[in-house]
Design an enzyme around this catalytic site. Structure first.
Site, PDB file in Angstrom:
ATOM      1  N   ASN A   1       0.861  -1.186   0.000  1.00 41.47           N
ATOM      2  CA  ASN A   1       0.000   0.000   0.000  1.00 41.47           C
ATOM      3  C   ASN A   1       0.891   1.227   0.000  1.00 41.47           C
ATOM      4  OD1 ASN A   1      -2.725   1.380   0.436  1.00 41.47           O
ATOM      5  ND2 ASN A   1      -1.497   2.245   2.097  1.00 41.47           N
TER       6      ASN A   1
ATOM      7  N   TRP B   1      -2.370   8.368  10.512  1.00 38.91           N
ATOM      8  CA  TRP B   1      -3.163   7.294   9.921  1.00 38.91           C
ATOM      9  C   TRP B   1      -4.581   7.382  10.456  1.00 38.91           C
ATOM     10  CZ3 TRP B   1       1.012   2.936  10.509  1.00 38.91           C
ATOM     11  CH2 TRP B   1       1.722   2.841   9.307  1.00 38.91           C
TER      12      TRP B   1
ATOM     13  N   ARG C   1       0.095  12.989   6.413  1.00 38.97           N
ATOM     14  CA  ARG C   1       0.988  13.984   6.990  1.00 38.97           C
ATOM     15  C   ARG C   1       1.785  13.376   8.145  1.00 38.97           C
ATOM     16  NH1 ARG C   1      -4.109  16.701   9.674  1.00 38.97           N
ATOM     17  NH2 ARG C   1      -3.751  16.272  11.883  1.00 38.97           N
TER      18      ARG C   1
ATOM     19  N   ASP D   1      -5.318  22.551   8.366  1.00 37.14           N
ATOM     20  CA  ASP D   1      -5.646  21.525   7.384  1.00 37.14           C
ATOM     21  C   ASP D   1      -6.415  22.073   6.191  1.00 37.14           C
ATOM     22  OD1 ASP D   1      -5.831  18.887   6.330  1.00 37.14           O
ATOM     23  OD2 ASP D   1      -5.918  18.117   8.366  1.00 37.14           O
TER      24      ASP D   1
END
Length: 465
Positions: free
Chosen positions: A170, A188, A175, A280
């Site tokens: 994967n 995660w 970040r 963000d």
């Protein structure tokens, strides 16, 4: 011609096309870079290469994807629709009818087979190898993007893991908050595939982080793919040549041979730290939450490596163009599942998941609701808070046109539906983290069977002459 094979080739292409500006003056990665880049992105300005970031010998590249033209240059394509067309041809492969069709089909299958990553013994990404006490993340020009950020954050990484059960690779983009010289937090989120690998790990999970990839491979790391689809295979298909990989120095993972910088290490089970705040893409700071700690065991890099970054914040930002590319490239998948879909748009104001416009060819009652529920059930579309469905004569990329139909064609009670489901972890408005409500609005012309009892009036427009 072909897409750039490395970040070096990409920088050279951007410079030839007048899409990159080199800045030789010393600029501080602590807030100052963001202040410059924020204005540049919002003015549709060029990619920026900061040759002398304060405190680091590595140049910093940013805003490489910040316009649709640069996204097209990355794919060596006249338009993103043409890239989507290549994907659509493969997705729609049917059993061949005659010899010519069989030959065409074999060529497509060979193209897919040739897209598998290619293992190499060595590569430029390991020209310099640092281990032990030589590992020092502070040597990189990692940005503190916004005044309220908890620390510097790595913002454009390709994070590589293996599924502990199947060994499947994967590659994701998450970040990473720098904690000290040899560790970061790994953001995660609960729905991410990297987190799924972490939760399945017995004791610890090995991780590699590639920084500074060719633009197609960097894009693939952010693409919303199902877990069983290898992002590096997609990159190979879109590049027209496989991604070359070399064995990690301290981890049992293969890493991109042409990366500028690679971080190797591991994440131990239940080793958590407080991550955030971070300014963000929602335009707000995400608040502190516990996330796993990534321990760096090696840093490998090219000589004179270039460090890549991006900033997120109040839209539009560079990530808007990356997300826009995903919508266009994966529109064929939506159409395969729902042939009535004409087009989909995620306007900047919706910061990816919050707002989706979709146009359909409507042929039966309640079809708009079928589309709403179907989209909410597809991958990251599950995070969408608002879906507005319009008829096929509406340009969903024209927000004014969609809002006109929303206001003109709806009775709020009759044409709306509320439901519940997963929400983006970054959504600060939900009462509970990662779960919330959704609103779908049918702004299509009403037909018999949808509770509308009167004739539908014609739209005022000039007839074609």
């Amino acid at each position: 011609m072909a897409p750039p094979a490395s970040l070096r080739d990409w920088i050279a292409l951007l410079e030839r096309e007048g899409e990159l500006v080199r800045i030789d003056a010393e600029v501080d990665p602590h807030l100052e870079v963001t202040e410059i880049v924020d204005r540049t992105v919002k003015a549709n300005g060029p990619a920026l290469l900061f040759a002398n970031p304060k405190g680091s010998s590595h140049p910093l590249l940013i805003n490489q994807f910040g316009t649709e033209r640069r996204m097209c240059l990355a794919f060596d394509a006249p338009s993103l629709d043409s890239v989507a067309g290549r994907l659509e041809e493969v997705l729609e492969m049917q059993p061949p009818q005659g010899l010519v069709d069989k030959v065409k089909g074999l060529k497509k299958l060979k193209s897919i087979a040739d897209s598998q990553p290619k293992s190499m013994r060595s590569g430029p990404s390991q020209e310099v190898v640092l281990t032990g006490d030589d590992v020092d993340l502070s040597a990189l020009p990692v940005q503190t993007c916004w005044p309220g950020d908890a620390a510097p954050f790595i913002t454009l990484p390709a994070v590589i893991t293996k599924d502990p059960r199947t060994g499947g690779r994967n590659v994701g983009m998450y970040r990473m908050q720098v904690l000290d010289r040899r560790s970061t937090a790994m953001h995660w989120q609960i729905h991410k595939d990297g987190r799924a690998d972490y939760l399945l790990a017995d004791g610890k999970l090995e991780v590699a982080v590639a920084l500074g990839l060719d633009p197609v491979t960097a894009y693939a790391a952010s693409a919303p793919l199902p877990k069983h689809v290898d992002e590096l295979m997609l990159a190979g298909f879109l590049r027209g040549e496989p991604v070359e990989l070399v064995p990690g120095k301290t981890v049992d993972l293969e890493v991109p041979a042409n990366a500028e910088i690679v971080l190797e290490g591991y994440i131990a089970k239940d080793d958590l730290t407080t991550e955030g705040p971070f300014g963000d893409h929602t335009g707000y700071y995400t608040l502190p939450e516990p996330y796993p700690v990534f321990h760096v065991t090696a840093i490998t890099h090219r000589k004179d490596a270039v460090y890549p970054a991006t900033i997120v914040g109040i839209p539009p930002m560079e990530d808007f163009y990356i997300g826009g590319a995903s919508v266009k490239l994966f529109l064929p998948i939506f159409k395969m599942n729902f042939p009535e879909i004409v087009d989909i748009a995620l306007p900047a104001e919706g910061v990816f998941h919050n707002l989706v416009f979709v146009s359909i060819r409507k042929t039966y009652p309640m079809q708009a609701y079928k589309i709403m529920h179907g989209l909410w059930g597809m991958g990251q579309m599950m995070f969408t808070k608002y879906i507005i469905v319009v008829d096929d004569d509406v340009d969903v990329h024209n927000t004014s046109e969609v809002l006109f139909r929303l206001c003109a064609n709806t009775d709020p009670q009759r044409d709306s539906i509320f439901t519940k489901g997963p929400s983006d972890v970054l959504d600060h408005a939900t009462s509970e983290i990662a779960s919330g409500s959704k609103l779908g609005i049918d702004a299509t012309k009403k037909i018999p069977g949808e509770g509308f009892k009167r004739p539908w009036p014609p739209l005022i427009k000039m007839d074609a002459v």
